[in-house]
Design a protein around this motif. Structure first.
Motif, PDB file in Angstrom:
ATOM      1  N   LEU A 140       0.841  -1.200   0.000  1.00  0.00           N
ATOM      2  CA  LEU A 140       0.000   0.000   0.000  1.00  0.00           C
ATOM      3  C   LEU A 140       0.878   1.252   0.000  1.00  0.00           C
ATOM      4  O   LEU A 140       0.626   2.207  -0.742  1.00  0.00           O
ATOM      5  CB  LEU A 140      -0.908  -0.018   1.230  1.00  0.00           C
ATOM      6  CG  LEU A 140      -2.193   0.808   1.174  1.00  0.00           C
ATOM      7  CD1 LEU A 140      -3.110   0.311   0.078  1.00  0.00           C
ATOM      8  CD2 LEU A 140      -2.897   0.757   2.520  1.00  0.00           C
ATOM      9  N   VAL A 141       1.913   1.245   0.812  1.00  0.00           N
ATOM     10  CA  VAL A 141       2.821   2.385   0.904  1.00  0.00           C
ATOM     11  C   VAL A 141       3.629   2.528  -0.380  1.00  0.00           C
ATOM     12  O   VAL A 141       3.872   3.641  -0.862  1.00  0.00           O
ATOM     13  CB  VAL A 141       3.746   2.210   2.122  1.00  0.00           C
ATOM     14  CG1 VAL A 141       4.912   3.180   2.062  1.00  0.00           C
ATOM     15  CG2 VAL A 141       2.971   2.414   3.408  1.00  0.00           C
ATOM     16  N   LYS A 142       4.068   1.414  -0.950  1.00  0.00           N
ATOM     17  CA  LYS A 142       4.859   1.467  -2.174  1.00  0.00           C
ATOM     18  C   LYS A 142       4.043   2.003  -3.349  1.00  0.00           C
ATOM     19  O   LYS A 142       4.582   2.645  -4.252  1.00  0.00           O
ATOM     20  CB  LYS A 142       5.413   0.078  -2.501  1.00  0.00           C
ATOM     21  CG  LYS A 142       6.488  -0.376  -1.510  1.00  0.00           C
ATOM     22  CD  LYS A 142       6.927  -1.809  -1.745  1.00  0.00           C
ATOM     23  CE  LYS A 142       7.970  -2.225  -0.720  1.00  0.00           C
ATOM     24  NZ  LYS A 142       8.381  -3.648  -0.876  1.00  0.00           N
ATOM     25  N   LEU A 143       2.730   1.758  -3.325  1.00  0.00           N
ATOM     26  CA  LEU A 143       1.871   2.342  -4.350  1.00  0.00           C
ATOM     27  C   LEU A 143       1.762   3.851  -4.150  1.00  0.00           C
ATOM     28  O   LEU A 143       1.719   4.607  -5.129  1.00  0.00           O
ATOM     29  CB  LEU A 143       0.478   1.705  -4.303  1.00  0.00           C
ATOM     30  CG  LEU A 143       0.379   0.227  -4.685  1.00  0.00           C
ATOM     31  CD1 LEU A 143      -1.069  -0.247  -4.581  1.00  0.00           C
ATOM     32  CD2 LEU A 143       0.909  -0.012  -6.091  1.00  0.00           C
ATOM     33  N   LEU A 144       1.715   4.283  -2.895  1.00  0.00           N
ATOM     34  CA  LEU A 144       1.648   5.715  -2.613  1.00  0.00           C
ATOM     35  C   LEU A 144       2.929   6.416  -3.076  1.00  0.00           C
ATOM     36  O   LEU A 144       2.886   7.513  -3.642  1.00  0.00           O
ATOM     37  CB  LEU A 144       1.428   5.945  -1.114  1.00  0.00           C
ATOM     38  CG  LEU A 144       1.454   7.402  -0.627  1.00  0.00           C
ATOM     39  CD1 LEU A 144       0.388   8.227  -1.351  1.00  0.00           C
ATOM     40  CD2 LEU A 144       1.250   7.468   0.881  1.00  0.00           C
ATOM     41  N   LEU A 145       4.077   5.779  -2.865  1.00  0.00           N
ATOM     42  CA  LEU A 145       5.356   6.333  -3.310  1.00  0.00           C
ATOM     43  C   LEU A 145       5.579   6.133  -4.803  1.00  0.00           C
ATOM     44  O   LEU A 145       6.569   6.611  -5.348  1.00  0.00           O
ATOM     45  CB  LEU A 145       6.503   5.680  -2.538  1.00  0.00           C
ATOM     46  CG  LEU A 145       6.679   6.156  -1.093  1.00  0.00           C
ATOM     47  CD1 LEU A 145       7.514   5.161  -0.306  1.00  0.00           C
ATOM     48  CD2 LEU A 145       7.316   7.534  -1.053  1.00  0.00           C
ATOM     49  N   ARG A 146       4.693   5.396  -5.429  1.00  0.00           N
ATOM     50  CA  ARG A 146       4.765   5.061  -6.855  1.00  0.00           C
ATOM     51  C   ARG A 146       6.034   4.270  -7.189  1.00  0.00           C
ATOM     52  O   ARG A 146       6.617   4.418  -8.252  1.00  0.00           O
ATOM     53  CB  ARG A 146       4.652   6.309  -7.742  1.00  0.00           C
ATOM     54  CG  ARG A 146       3.277   6.979  -7.670  1.00  0.00           C
ATOM     55  CD  ARG A 146       3.142   8.092  -8.692  1.00  0.00           C
ATOM     56  NE  ARG A 146       3.106   7.550 -10.045  1.00  0.00           N
ATOM     57  CZ  ARG A 146       3.311   8.272 -11.146  1.00  0.00           C
ATOM     58  NH1 ARG A 146       3.586   9.556 -11.036  1.00  0.00           N
ATOM     59  NH2 ARG A 146       3.245   7.725 -12.334  1.00  0.00           N
ATOM     60  N   PHE A 147       6.452   3.426  -6.244  1.00  0.00           N
ATOM     61  CA  PHE A 147       7.456   2.426  -6.590  1.00  0.00           C
ATOM     62  C   PHE A 147       6.833   1.445  -7.582  1.00  0.00           C
ATOM     63  O   PHE A 147       7.508   0.869  -8.428  1.00  0.00           O
ATOM     64  CB  PHE A 147       7.910   1.656  -5.346  1.00  0.00           C
ATOM     65  CG  PHE A 147       8.724   2.487  -4.389  1.00  0.00           C
ATOM     66  CD1 PHE A 147       9.307   3.688  -4.775  1.00  0.00           C
ATOM     67  CD2 PHE A 147       8.939   2.053  -3.089  1.00  0.00           C
ATOM     68  CE1 PHE A 147      10.070   4.439  -3.899  1.00  0.00           C
ATOM     69  CE2 PHE A 147       9.701   2.788  -2.196  1.00  0.00           C
ATOM     70  CZ  PHE A 147      10.254   3.986  -2.599  1.00  0.00           C
ATOM     71  N   TYR A 148       5.541   1.243  -7.435  1.00  0.00           N
ATOM     72  CA  TYR A 148       4.739   0.450  -8.358  1.00  0.00           C
ATOM     73  C   TYR A 148       3.533   1.302  -8.753  1.00  0.00           C
ATOM     74  O   TYR A 148       3.163   2.254  -8.044  1.00  0.00           O
ATOM     75  CB  TYR A 148       4.244  -0.845  -7.713  1.00  0.00           C
ATOM     76  CG  TYR A 148       5.331  -1.748  -7.187  1.00  0.00           C
ATOM     77  CD1 TYR A 148       5.913  -2.710  -7.996  1.00  0.00           C
ATOM     78  CD2 TYR A 148       5.775  -1.642  -5.863  1.00  0.00           C
ATOM     79  CE1 TYR A 148       6.911  -3.542  -7.514  1.00  0.00           C
ATOM     80  CE2 TYR A 148       6.774  -2.463  -5.371  1.00  0.00           C
ATOM     81  CZ  TYR A 148       7.344  -3.409  -6.201  1.00  0.00           C
ATOM     82  OH  TYR A 148       8.335  -4.225  -5.731  1.00  0.00           O
ATOM     83  N   ALA A 149       2.923   0.947  -9.871  1.00  0.00           N
ATOM     84  CA  ALA A 149       1.707   1.640 -10.304  1.00  0.00           C
ATOM     85  C   ALA A 149       0.500   0.777  -9.956  1.00  0.00           C
ATOM     86  O   ALA A 149       0.493  -0.436 -10.194  1.00  0.00           O
ATOM     87  CB  ALA A 149       1.754   1.898 -11.812  1.00  0.00           C
ATOM     88  N   ALA A 150      -0.508   1.409  -9.362  1.00  0.00           N
ATOM     89  CA  ALA A 150      -1.736   0.677  -9.033  1.00  0.00           C
ATOM     90  C   ALA A 150      -2.357   0.126 -10.315  1.00  0.00           C
ATOM     91  O   ALA A 150      -2.499   0.842 -11.310  1.00  0.00           O
ATOM     92  CB  ALA A 150      -2.717   1.596  -8.318  1.00  0.00           C
ATOM     93  N   GLN A 151      -2.722  -1.142 -10.291  1.00  0.00           N
ATOM     94  CA  GLN A 151      -3.304  -1.774 -11.481  1.00  0.00           C
ATOM     95  C   GLN A 151      -4.803  -1.538 -11.574  1.00  0.00           C
ATOM     96  O   GLN A 151      -5.389  -1.665 -12.648  1.00  0.00           O
ATOM     97  CB  GLN A 151      -2.980  -3.280 -11.457  1.00  0.00           C
ATOM     98  CG  GLN A 151      -1.491  -3.556 -11.551  1.00  0.00           C
ATOM     99  CD  GLN A 151      -1.119  -4.957 -11.085  1.00  0.00           C
ATOM    100  OE1 GLN A 151      -1.930  -5.657 -10.475  1.00  0.00           O
ATOM    101  NE2 GLN A 151       0.117  -5.359 -11.345  1.00  0.00           N
ATOM    102  N   HIS A 152      -5.406  -1.224 -10.436  1.00  0.00           N
ATOM    103  CA  HIS A 152      -6.834  -0.912 -10.403  1.00  0.00           C
ATOM    104  C   HIS A 152      -7.042   0.269  -9.460  1.00  0.00           C
ATOM    105  O   HIS A 152      -6.331   0.425  -8.476  1.00  0.00           O
ATOM    106  CB  HIS A 152      -7.648  -2.116  -9.910  1.00  0.00           C
ATOM    107  CG  HIS A 152      -7.441  -3.362 -10.696  1.00  0.00           C
ATOM    108  ND1 HIS A 152      -7.972  -3.561 -11.945  1.00  0.00           N
ATOM    109  CD2 HIS A 152      -6.719  -4.483 -10.411  1.00  0.00           C
ATOM    110  CE1 HIS A 152      -7.604  -4.745 -12.400  1.00  0.00           C
ATOM    111  NE2 HIS A 152      -6.833  -5.326 -11.486  1.00  0.00           N
ATOM    112  N   GLY A 153      -8.044   1.079  -9.775  1.00  0.00           N
ATOM    113  CA  GLY A 153      -8.369   2.197  -8.913  1.00  0.00           C
ATOM    114  C   GLY A 153      -7.346   3.305  -9.000  1.00  0.00           C
ATOM    115  O   GLY A 153      -6.497   3.353  -9.909  1.00  0.00           O
ATOM    116  N   ARG A 154      -7.393   4.210  -8.016  1.00  0.00           N
ATOM    117  CA  ARG A 154      -6.470   5.329  -8.018  1.00  0.00           C
ATOM    118  C   ARG A 154      -6.250   5.835  -6.595  1.00  0.00           C
ATOM    119  O   ARG A 154      -7.044   5.575  -5.685  1.00  0.00           O
ATOM    120  CB  ARG A 154      -6.979   6.466  -8.901  1.00  0.00           C
ATOM    121  CG  ARG A 154      -8.327   7.036  -8.465  1.00  0.00           C
ATOM    122  CD  ARG A 154      -8.739   8.193  -9.348  1.00  0.00           C
ATOM    123  NE  ARG A 154      -9.954   8.846  -8.858  1.00  0.00           N
ATOM    124  CZ  ARG A 154     -10.362  10.054  -9.227  1.00  0.00           C
ATOM    125  NH1 ARG A 154      -9.652  10.747 -10.094  1.00  0.00           N
ATOM    126  NH2 ARG A 154     -11.473  10.570  -8.737  1.00  0.00           N
TER     127      ARG A 154
END
Length: 591
Positions: free
Chosen positions: A392-406
């Motif tokens: 969840l945190v890595k998605l916030l930092l955009r280490f990864y891109a969320a595949q669904h939602g925003r």
């Protein structure tokens, strides 16, 4: 596209330097072959005297026919030739070497900066040692080719053209005989080259394997020693090194055969020129001076072609290395850095997750995450290992891109924001924070410009790190070793927290920041957090529930979903997953 074309396309900014370096190489080779011509002219002067070609065709306008004066003139011309050759050798060596260094620097820096922009998912399928091999060994291999190989190729080509022109001017029939082996030599060189290409690709990959294994073992040396596994790991290095040696041996068996094959072709051309030219000279059909020029130039024409073996070997090694380096540079960046700029000071810190979902290699990690974190709130995420907290945190930092939602920050989708600005607005303290081989002060001020000593000291004080720093030999000026290995785990965490405090971000993330420290250090860090979390949005990920009791809201994750939310007391009252975790950690029994 061929690796060499890709390299020239990459180095297009240096086209003028390439042209100058090539011109210097050509002029050097022009002066280089003239001494052989001069020898032939000198022999002609000695044999024919005042009837020589020099006296009749070149110096006739100056009225010079005396043999001694002709020789003095040749001596003067010889000085000019050697001076010109030396001058242009100096110029081409300086230009090619500088060009090689410039491209090497640019390619290594561009590749490294490109690697930094790749998403974290890329590194999950890569070995660090292999990347190091590309950024270091492969780039160096390219530099060696530009430094020496390019000039050799140009000079062999120019030598062949220039010498052939002299041959045809003096005796076309001998020229044809002398040049007869050239197609065979070129065919042999390209034949060997095509068979070397895949073998040197294998060599570069094997070199990457060795580098990866060595890098992995050096990073884990403490564990290797603790398990007395030195022999076990040495066997792995031995196997990787044997594979590298075997790959090199397969390439060497082919590359070593190039020179003998070319040498035999040269022998045939030189022998034919020696015998046939001598026969023509004996029968008066070829001047003695011209024969001398042809004999010397035959070697000058054919012998440099033996360098094709070395050039072909260097060329194929370099092409394999260039291919790997440019492939790395061409790796697509899936999380773009561009986006709307914004100042960190203007961020309120409200976060909203809307139907966020993410999977690793097809395995769902987060699903349907919907929550809002108000500006200035302290929110905790707890749950078992693999529940999705850190993701969840890595998605916030955009280490990864969320595949669904925003995910939205202050009402704006984070994927529309400039990535660097987003990360500047977030302070991140991980379980294993990265520390450089610098001083304590340099590590606290990491990534920041123009930071005063007073600000660094204040951040250390807020992180309760001043006490142990004062006991170090040089205090804030003490170097802490690679990855901070001279410090304890708790000391490293306090420096990482001080770094985040000094950054003064509107959003602070603590990802298992206290999981590997003792109770005393945990208490110190907790006191610091109570102070620094005020007035900023704080996200805490923790296994130890005792560290998040005071959070405004605690979210419990199971299998990538939020199953419970609330404050500590209300969650205990629900007697659900959180209460079960609490009893497990505290030893309390349910009634």
């Amino acid at each position: 596209m061929h690796p060499l074309k890709r390299l020239f396309a990459y180095a297009s900014r240096y086209r003028r330097d390439f042209r100058l370096a090539t011109a210097y190489s050509v002029l050097n080779k022009f002066f280089d072959i003239l001494p052989e011509v001069l020898i032939g002219v000198a022999v002609d002067v000695v044999v024919k005297g005042e009837e020589s070609f020099l006296a009749k065709q070149v110096l006739v306008g100056l009225g010079i026919s005396d043999v001694w004066h002709q020789l003095l003139f040749l001596g003067f011309i010889n000085v000019l030739i050697w001076g010109g050759e030396s001058l242009f050798q100096y110029l081409y060596e300086v230009k090619w070497r500088q060009l090689a260094q410039d491209i090497q620097h640019d390619l290594r820096l561009d590749a490294y900066q490109h690697v930094q922009k790749l998403e974290m998912a890329y590194f999950e399928n890569q070995r660090t040692g292999n990347l190091l091999s590309i950024l270091n060994d492969d780039v160096n291999q390219m530099e060696r080719f530009v430094n020496g190989g390019a000039n050799q190729i140009i000079q062999v080509f120019c030598s062949s053209i220039m010498v052939s022109a002299v041959f045809f001017a003096l005796q076309p029939s001998i020229a044809l005989i002398a040049l007869l082996p050239v197609p065979l030599i070129l065919f042999g060189a390209f034949w060997f080259q095509n068979r070397l290409a895949p073998r040197y690709t294998e060599v570069r990959e094997a070199a990457g394997d060795v580098s990866a294994r060595l890098n992995n073992n050096l990073l884990g040396l403490a564990t290797i020693k603790a398990f007395a596994a030195e022999g076990f790991e040495a066997s792995h290095i031995d196997a990787a090194s044997r594979h590298y040696r075997a790959a090199n041996a397969r390439a060497i068996r082919i590359s070593a055969a190039i020179t003998p094959v070319i040498r035999m072709a040269i022998l045939s051309g030189f022998t034919a020129t020696l015998i046939y030219g001598g026969w023509l000279t004996i029968h008066g059909e070829l001047a003695v001076g011209a024969y001398s020029v042809l004999v010397f130039l035959t070697q000058r024409l054919l012998w440099p072609l033996t360098g094709l073996a070395e050039v072909a070997d260097m060329y194929q090694r370099s092409m394999a290395a260039i291919e790997r380096a440019l492939n790395l540079l061409d790796t697509p960046i899936n999380i773009p850095y561009e986006g709307q700029h914004f100042p960190a000071q203007g961020v309120k810190g409200e976060l909203r997750f809307e139907q966020v979902g993410f999977s690793y290699d097809g395995r769902p990690t987060l699903a349907d995450i919907n929550l809002t974190i108000g500006a200035g709130q302290t929110v905790a995420f707890v749950g078992s290992t693999g529940s999705g907290k850190s993701t969840l945190v890595k998605l916030l930092l955009r280490f990864y891109a969320a595949q669904h939602g925003r995910i939205l920050l202050d009402g704006q989708a984070i994927d529309s924001l400039n990535l660097q600005d987003l990360r500047r607005a977030i302070g991140y303290v991980a379980q294993d924070s990265f520390l450089t081989d610098g001083t304590v002060a340099e590590n606290i001020a990491y990534g920041l410009d123009s930071v005063s000593d007073a600000d660094i000291a204040a951040a250390a004080q807020a992180a309760e790190a001043t006490e142990f720093i004062s006991k170090l030999p040089l205090g804030f000026a003490t170097r802490i070793g690679e990855r901070g290995q001279k410090l304890s785990g708790g000391q490293r965490q306090r420096l990482a927290l001080a770094r985040a405090i000094l950054k003064n971000p509107p959003i602070l993330i603590l990802d298992e920041a206290t999981s590997a420290v003792d109770n005393e250090t945990e208490a110190a860090i907790q006191r610091s957090l109570d102070v620094v979390s005020r007035g900023r949005t704080t996200i805490v990920i923790a296994h130890r529930l005792s560290t998040v009791r005071q959070a405004d809201c605690i979210h419990v994750l199971e299998n990538g979903r939020i199953v419970e939310s609330g404050q500590h007391t209300s969650l205990l009252a629900q007697n659900g997953s959180y209460a079960a975790l609490w009893r497990l950690q505290t030893g309390e029994r349910s009634n």
